[in-house]
Design an enzyme around this catalytic site. Structure first.
Site, short mmCIF file in Angstrom:
data_model
loop_
_atom_site.label_atom_id
_atom_site.label_comp_id
_atom_site.label_asym_id
_atom_site.label_seq_id
_atom_site.Cartn_x
_atom_site.Cartn_y
_atom_site.Cartn_z
N SER A 126 0.84 -1.18 0.00
CA SER A 126 0.00 0.00 0.00
C SER A 126 0.89 1.25 0.00
CB SER A 126 -0.96 -0.04 1.19
OG SER A 126 -2.01 0.88 1.03
N ASP B 33 -9.62 -3.66 -5.79
CA ASP B 33 -9.09 -2.78 -4.75
C ASP B 33 -9.66 -1.38 -4.92
OD1 ASP B 33 -7.58 -1.41 -2.86
OD2 ASP B 33 -5.69 -2.33 -3.44
N HIS C 70 -8.35 -4.79 -1.51
CA HIS C 70 -7.08 -4.26 -1.01
C HIS C 70 -6.32 -5.27 -0.15
CE1 HIS C 70 -4.35 -0.96 -0.30
NE2 HIS C 70 -4.44 -1.11 1.01
#
Length: 687
Positions: free
Chosen positions: A541, A627, A661
């Site tokens: 991320s 995501d 995600h």
């Protein structure tokens, strides 16, 4: 077998001009998820990945079996008391998801649990396996029980896009209600009498901005709050005392709280204190007063009290300290618990109420290891003489303690079993300090087997954003690295919160590059001090942005890079306010759309814009099609540009075509994905 990289569709590049600077993006077409060429390209990349990593199949299966073999698949969590029930979850061998359960409560000592055996009068609340069915992805966003324990609200997601369907179930009959609400966000809270449930919705930019009240049996939900400022998001909860509903609105740097008597769900929420730029605060009900944790003129936060009839009037209880960051306050009937951070480690302080049943002087709980992570773990009961704690270190598996407030005794309730003969005495953990370019000392946590000779292949992990701390914790999959002679290290770089609020402030906005140079300094320190030879970097991320930035800064320092759901196209994303969460992110990264200096600064470090023709290490980028936080096209574009521009490699892209995600959802699927990444890391570190 062919090693030819997937062909890219021949499409016109996109040209944009910002602050007089023209940028050409030749891979912008990959942002169109509905274009068949995009899906075809991602699928071709997955096929290419399979070709390139087919030789790792045996190693991947071996690592998967190691993870599986070290895990007690049929297990139970430690029961947690709430009202008249003990709540816990169980996992069963061969099943992907946990099952939430409860049994009637008697006293404060949790019932003895034995894996594989049902408890007397056990009731299943929610069975994730039953709900998931044959779906490739499944996630629960909300699971909330009414104060009287009779009704459950829960929400489910079958795509990974974090848009949930909210449903209700009677825990007395086990029957579902007809009430069903689509497109809700995480969280929610019941009114005191269980007649109404409050939940949030997101806007088109995926920002939770509305709070609704749903009255059971009613088809018409009521909007009780809408946040118009695009920098703010909202959430709602019920205090531990079950006396107040708390509606919070917050940006990255400012917060505003509203409260409502939970017994009056149709009433008006009262503002505790109006928002003031740069001031963050949160409120906890402590019986006849409130606790307020805030940072007004207190960088590392200060703890105050406030009267029930004047919650915006704050009187200090724990003054600001430059060496201690106050993280959260948990209030109970007779005491409060402060979770804090000092010298890069977390800690617990107990505040007994004067004249209360737990009265006495405040004190801190001591722990034996030099590196560890500790924090409150649940504690849903307002009236209790015990404090539930979660504890771990890099060599101590996740442990659950009850702390007896009367005797000051730490009672170990459970330590996560690690099968296969794991012995903590075979491993050792260390704290090192690297020196950054500006002279700042950057902590590094390390763990290795005692019989591993230095220098050794090393995985260096980092994040460094949002004041998120990567604390020294235990990992079962990590043992597959350590037992193969690897060192695992975490660089506690600026932008995270490990060393207090200032540590975060020095790694954001126009000081963001400190995050990247700190990580490179950590890698160089590990080599120069004799710890490491081949270093594989890993992050996800915002930590994926870190991976892209450090490979641009110092590609020669790394033998490989794993970037998971990486935020590598940060400039283009933060320039587009129509994308999910962009406006909210301006307080973290800056606003390049309206500020030329921010634009120039971001352009100078964002990974996608700064790929050059030097030799780069092998890179594995992992993403998910659904995501909503870091869109799949960021790593797809990055890998395409690396292939076209850089030397070295290979550069590989793995896209989960049915996840979000967090990647795949079932635990066996998660283990297989981790085994894949670890097998790639092992080859990079040892070849």
């Amino acid at each position: 077998m062919s090693s030819k990289t997937p062909p890219l569709a021949k499409k016109s590049p996109t040209e944009r001009t910002h602050h007089g600077d023209t940028v050409i993006d030749e891979y912008a077409w990959l942002t169109n998820k509905d274009d068949p060429d995009t899906i075809a390209y991602l699928e071709a990349e997955n096929a290419f990945l399979q070709e390139q990593t087919a030789h790792l199949g045996d190693l991947q299966e071996q690592v998967f079996q190691e993870i599986k073999g070290r895990t007690q698949e049929t297990d139970l969590s430690v029961p947690s008391r709430k009202g008249e029930w003990w709540y816990f979850s169980r996992t069963e061998e061969g099943k992907q998801y946990a099952v939430s359960c409860r049994v009637p409560a008697d006293g404060e000592t949790p019932p003895a649990v034995t894996p594989g055996q049902r408890l007397d009068r056990e009731q299943v609340i929610l069975d994730g396996n039953e709900l998931a069915g044959e779906s490739a992805f499944f996630s629960v966003g909300t699971s909330a029980i009414t104060p009287d324990g009779k009704m459950l609200a829960y929400s489910t997601d079958y795509k990974g896009d974090e848009r949930f369907t909210l449903r209700f179930k009677s825990l007395e009959t086990g029957e579902p209600l007809d009430d069903e609400i689509e497109n809700v966000f995480y969280g929610g809270a019941w009114s005191a009498d269980g007649s109404a449930f409050f939940y949030t919705r997101v806007d088109d930019a995926w920002r939770p901005f509305q709070v609704y009240r749903h009255t059971l049996g009613s088809p018409d939900d009521v909007l009780v709050y809408e946040e118009s400022d695009e920098r703010y998001w909202v959430g709602i909860g019920l205090t531990r005392s079950e006396k107040y509903l708390v509606l919070g609105a917050g940006s990255k740097i400012t917060s505003e709280v509203r409260i409502l008597d939970a017994a009056d769900p149709t009433g008006e929420f009262q503002v505790v204190r109006p928002r003031k730029a740069g001031v963050e605060y949160g409120i906890e009900h402590a019986g006849d007063f409130f606790y307020v944790l805030h940072n007004e003129n207190a960088e590392n936060f200060e703890l105050a009290t406030a009267p029930l009839d004047a919650p915006g009037t704050w009187t200090p209880v724990i003054a600001h300290s430059t060496d201690t960051r106050l993280l959260e306050i948990d209030a109970f009937e007779g005491h409060a618990v402060v979770h804090f951070r000092r010298d890069g480690l977390t800690g617990i302080r107990v505040l007994p109420y004067r004249g209360g049943k737990d009265g006495g002087d405040e004190y801190e709980i001591e722990f034996p290891e030099p590196l560890y992570d500790v924090g409150p773990a649940g504690n849903p009961e307002f009236s209790t003489g015990r404090l539930r704690l979660a504890y771990t270190s890099m060599i101590t598996p996740a442990s659950v303690y009850d702390y007896d407030l009367a005797t000051h005794e730490l009672i170990l309730l459970k330590q996560r079993p690690v099968l296969g003969g794991y012995d903590p005495a075979d491993y050792e953990q260390f704290r090192e300090w690297a020196t950054a370019e500006d002279g700042t000392r950057v902590p590094i946590s390390l763990v290795k087997r005692k019989d591993t000779a230095k220098p050794a292949p090393t995985v260096l992990y980092g994040y460094g954003s949002y004041e998120t701390s990567i604390d020294p914790g235990f990992s079962v999959p990590r043992l597959s690295l350590l037992d193969r002679g690897f060192i695992f290290a975490v660089a506690h770089i600026r932008g995270g919160g490990e060393m207090g609020r200032r540590w975060y402030e020095e790694g954001k906005l126009t000081r963001k590059k400190n995050t990247f140079t700190d990580f490179v300094a950590a890698a160089r320190h590990l080599k120069a001090s004799g710890w490491s030879e081949r270093i594989v970097a890993r992050g996800g991320s915002a930590g994926g942005l870190l991976m892209g930035a450090v490979t641009n800064l110092a590609p020669e320092e790394f033998a490989g890079v794993v970037a998971e759901v990486p935020f590598v196209d940060a400039l283009n994303t933060i320039l587009d306010p129509s994308l999910p969460l962009t406006v909210i992110e301006w307080d973290e990264w800056g606003d390049p759309l309206h500020n030329a200096d921010v634009y120039a600064y971001m352009k100078s470090y964002t990974p996608y814009e700064n790929v050059d023709d030097r030799p780069y290490p092998p890179i594995l980028a992992i993403t998910s099609l659904n995501d909503t936080r870091v869109l799949y096209h960021e790593p797809a574009k990055w890998i395409a540009r690396l292939r076209a521009t850089a030397g070295g490699g290979p550069f590989l892209l793995k896209t989960e075509m049915g996840a979000g995600h967090g990647g795949r959802s079932g635990r066996y699927d998660v283990w297989r994905e981790e085994a894949f990444a670890l097998s790639w890391i092992i080859e990079r570190g040892t070849s």
